[in-house]
Design a protein around this motif. Sequence first.
Motif: not given
Length: 308
Positions: A84-111
């Motif tokens: 929805e936001c289409d941001p250039d930069v994303i900052l996520l805090v309170e993130t552990n390994r579970w969150w890192a795995e769940r957000m891996d799919s955005i790596s292509d768009a945010y390398p």
Amino acid sequence: MLNALVLVMTVWFFPTSLSERIVGGLLLLNFIYLLYLVLPFTPFSKKQIMRSRHLAGKNNIKLLIANVYQDNRQSDAYHELIKECDPDVILLVETNRWWAERMDSISDAYPHQLKEPLENTYGMMLYSRLELFGGSVNYLVEADVPSIEVNVKLLSGQLVKLFCLHPQPPVPQENPRSTERDKEILLVAKKAKRSKIPVLVAGDLNDVAWSYTTELFGKISGLLDPRRGRGFFNSFNAKHFFLRFPLDHIFCSTDFTLTSIKRMQSCGSDHFPMFVDFQYDPVAEVIQEEPEVAKDDVELADEKLTKV
């Protein structure tokens, strides 16, 4: 709000004794003082940052920041928010390994990434589709509380210094004093002031926008707050509509203007995400004024930085 409610109740029942009238008077004085503190964050006050002259361009940078709440499992909601936001930069805090795995799919768009997932609620992950240079994860004050410092390259080629932080809050179950939080905030303020390039500071500061420490941060850093003159943008607590405060912040140097600022919908966390679109505009530096800093402010900041 609580002060106002108690004050109304006091007047409603009309105090008769001297002690009741004294309490009522003190409540009134406190209410006036609180209004004085929050007035700069209402539309009745002057905007600290001017609106961007152009809606979009190669000098724009769109930032999405979110405290996801480590135990929250609504990761899909954040993926929808990013779309929805289409941001250039994303900052996520309170993130552990579970969150890192769940957000891996955005790596292509945010390398371009800097990630420090932790299990102590102070993990931090930065994703960018803009190039990052000289990035580092730092532990400025506490050995288990990270922050990020990195240079972001806008599409125009302009470099911007970005600081990301999430200091520990002064609460009994974690840390009863604010010494470490204040020290980290002011260390970043000093770093921001020394920067030779434009600066952005983003994160959950665990402090309200009108607190003395946040105000001192602005004076020492010389950075501006896009909420001043526009609204509170209360980001915490998303679960209690009657008790909310602006704890998630994005500050900028005087050479930025504001295209938009929004508090986004809840994604299952106790914090609302914040979305801000800035535009680098050197002309604004001539027009916009840095917060005034007095000798006493510098001395107080130095005193806080030496506390252990």
